[in-house]
Design an enzyme around this catalytic site. Structure first.
Site, short mmCIF file in Angstrom:
data_model
loop_
_atom_site.label_atom_id
_atom_site.label_comp_id
_atom_site.label_asym_id
_atom_site.label_seq_id
_atom_site.Cartn_x
_atom_site.Cartn_y
_atom_site.Cartn_z
N THR A 143 6.72 15.03 -2.26
CA THR A 143 6.36 15.59 -3.56
C THR A 143 5.03 15.00 -4.01
OG1 THR A 143 8.67 15.84 -4.12
CG2 THR A 143 7.13 15.78 -5.97
N GLN A 161 -15.73 5.05 0.71
CA GLN A 161 -16.70 4.33 -0.11
C GLN A 161 -17.79 5.25 -0.64
OE1 GLN A 161 -17.05 1.17 -1.25
NE2 GLN A 161 -15.09 0.55 -0.38
N ALA A 166 -8.97 8.21 -4.10
CA ALA A 166 -9.25 8.27 -5.53
C ALA A 166 -9.21 6.89 -6.16
CB ALA A 166 -8.26 9.18 -6.20
N CYS A 220 -9.77 -5.69 1.34
CA CYS A 220 -8.57 -5.50 2.15
C CYS A 220 -8.51 -6.48 3.32
CB CYS A 220 -8.50 -4.09 2.69
SG CYS A 220 -9.20 -2.86 1.61
N THR A 256 -6.38 5.35 3.37
CA THR A 256 -5.80 4.88 4.63
C THR A 256 -4.99 6.00 5.29
OG1 THR A 256 -5.67 2.62 3.79
CG2 THR A 256 -4.22 3.17 5.64
N1 PLP Z 1 -11.99 3.26 4.30
C1 PLP Z 1 -12.90 2.51 3.63
C2 PLP Z 1 -14.34 2.57 4.04
C3 PLP Z 1 -12.50 1.70 2.55
O1 PLP Z 1 -13.40 0.95 1.92
C4 PLP Z 1 -11.12 1.69 2.19
C5 PLP Z 1 -10.65 0.84 1.09
O2 PLP Z 1 -11.37 0.19 0.40
C6 PLP Z 1 -10.22 2.49 2.92
C7 PLP Z 1 -10.69 3.26 3.97
C8 PLP Z 1 -8.78 2.54 2.55
O3 PLP Z 1 -8.61 3.29 1.38
P1 PLP Z 1 -7.27 3.14 0.50
O4 PLP Z 1 -7.31 1.80 -0.11
O5 PLP Z 1 -7.33 4.28 -0.49
O6 PLP Z 1 -6.12 3.30 1.41
#
Ligand code: PLP
Length: 398
Positions: A234, A179, A200, A324, A73
């Site tokens: 950090t 993904q 990660a 999410c 994100t």
């Molecule tokens: N972009 C995509 C395509 C995702 O599937 C996700 C989370 O599943 C994200 C961004 C966000 O990643 P994170 O959960 O590491 O913030």
């Protein structure tokens, strides 16, 4: 009941013991700050540098092009906001219509500052059409952002083609590969992307942004100037070390693992379509992530929440699209709506995402559990109708 079956690797993945081993000394013993000049600091710096090289190698980048962040994100936010900020004008951002919320919400935020936002439509398989991009590029564009693979339907976008078109117009290109990273081959130079986001936590708990050398990017977090001034704070040394180890393992095993997972996925797809006359698949038939399958049951879309609960109680973890956003709430998936499904069909998605530890035995047990749950909950008298779509033939890829 025997052990649980975890088929939700697109939400997150279990930790590989080899990755845990690499992280171990930084979870307990070693605690230096990579910015410190003493020995403890130098040990942490060397570990972060090694991980930076490992992550860079996964995508064909050089280590100095990797900025570690706290998440995918944050990498997405930094890419779009950082480019707009560096340009010194509100500008114009073009993004796919089925991007993750990390991109769509960032676009909404940028719009409050006057940035023009254009969303690229997708077809019934979830593919961005180059014609749509060409149209958008007729006006002045600051950056184009299209995800490498979709988290809900698994479709892989033609990034190389889209980035090439974008470059012809002298416009920057970002891809959200959260993904896709580690699941399909990604080479930033072949793809011609300027920025690429990774997370990660699909491997586990930290993110990264690839930033092509020489391009202008402004920070969105201010402080001590770590990560070349682009991401103060950090570093999460243990997380970064794990990310590096996972990136290296994935790079070495990617081809073999992708072929194995695609085989298991095809097997599930065939069995689901054979066993349930009203089952249908979502996403592109071939341009899709190897271990990712999404399907629905026509006419029974509103029962998906109950079906997922029944599977969970029987020891199987799968999901209804993105962890999410879309969930058991019964709300239509915005991704499926953008792909042209009607609101009813867009409620019915079940996502199965396999991973490194998924086996044929688990797949067979999953199919048994699914059969029992479907007959108990949905009944066996099902119609063989197709989902509501302007052109259903495009999604019935059995
Ligand atoms: N972009 C995509 C395509 C995702 O599937 C996700 C989370 O599943 C994200 C961004 C966000 O990643 P994170 O959960 O590491 O913030």
């Amino acid at each position: 009941m025997s052990s649980r079956i975890y088929f939700d690797h697109s939400a997150t993945t279990p930790l590989d013991s080899r990755v845990l081993e690499a992280m171990r000394s930084f979870l307990g013993g070693a605690y230096g700050n990579p910015s410190s000049l003493h020995q403890e600091g130098r040990v942490a710096r060397a570990a972060v540098d090694k991980a930076r090289a490992q992550v860079a190698a996964l995508i064909g980048a050089t280590p100095d092009e990797i900025i570690f962040t706290a998440s995918g994100t944050e990498a997405d936010n930094l890419a779009l906001i950082g480019v707009v900020r560096a340009s010194g004008k509100p500008g114009h951002v073009v993004a796919g219509a089925i991007e993750h919320a990390a991109i769509l919400e960032t676009c909404k935020f940028l719009a409050t500052g006057g940035t023009k936002i254009t969303h690229l439509p997708v077809d019934a398989d979830g593919l961005v059409r180059p014609e749509g991009l060409l149209r958008a590029l007729q006006s002045n564009v600051t950056i184009v952002s299209v995800m490498a693979a979709n988290n809900v339907v698994g479709t892989i976008q033609p990034i190389e083609e889209l980035a090439q078109l974008t470059k012809l117009h002298g416009v920057l290109f970002h891809t959200d590969a959260v993904q896709a990273g580690g699941k399909i081959p990604l080479d930033v130079n072949r793809l011609q992307v300027d920025l690429l986001s990774l997370s990660a936590h699909k491997l586990q708990g930290v993110g990264a942004l690839y930033v092509r050398k020489g391009m202008g990017l402004a920070p969105i977090i201010f402080g001590g100037g770590q990560e070349r001034g682009l991401r103060s704070a950090t570093e999460n040394v243990a997380g970064i070390v794990g990310f590096g180890a996972a990136a290296e393992l994935t790079r070495k095993e990617l081809n073999k693992e992708a072929a194995r997972l695609a085989g298991l996925r095809e097997y599930i797809a065939t069995e689901v379509l054979r066993n349930f006359p009203n089952a249908y698949l979502f996403g592109h038939p071939t341009k899709r992530m190897p271990g990712h399958l999404s399907f629905g049951f026509s006419g029974q879309e509103r029962e998906v929440g109950k079906l997922l609960d029944a599977l969970d109680q029987a020891g199987v973890a799968v999901s209804a699209g993105s962890a999410c956003s879309a969930n058991h709430s019964g709300e239509p998936s915005s991704v499926l709506l953008a792909m042209g499904y009607d609101a009813e069909s867009a409620r019915g998605l079940i996502r199965v995402s396999l991973g490194r530890f998924s086996t044929q035995q688990e797949v067979d047990r999953f199919l048994d559990v699914l059969s029992s749950a479907v007959s108990a909950l949905l009944g066996t008298a099902v119609s063989a109708s197709l989902p509501g779509l302007a052109n259903p033939a495009e999604v019935a890829f059995a």
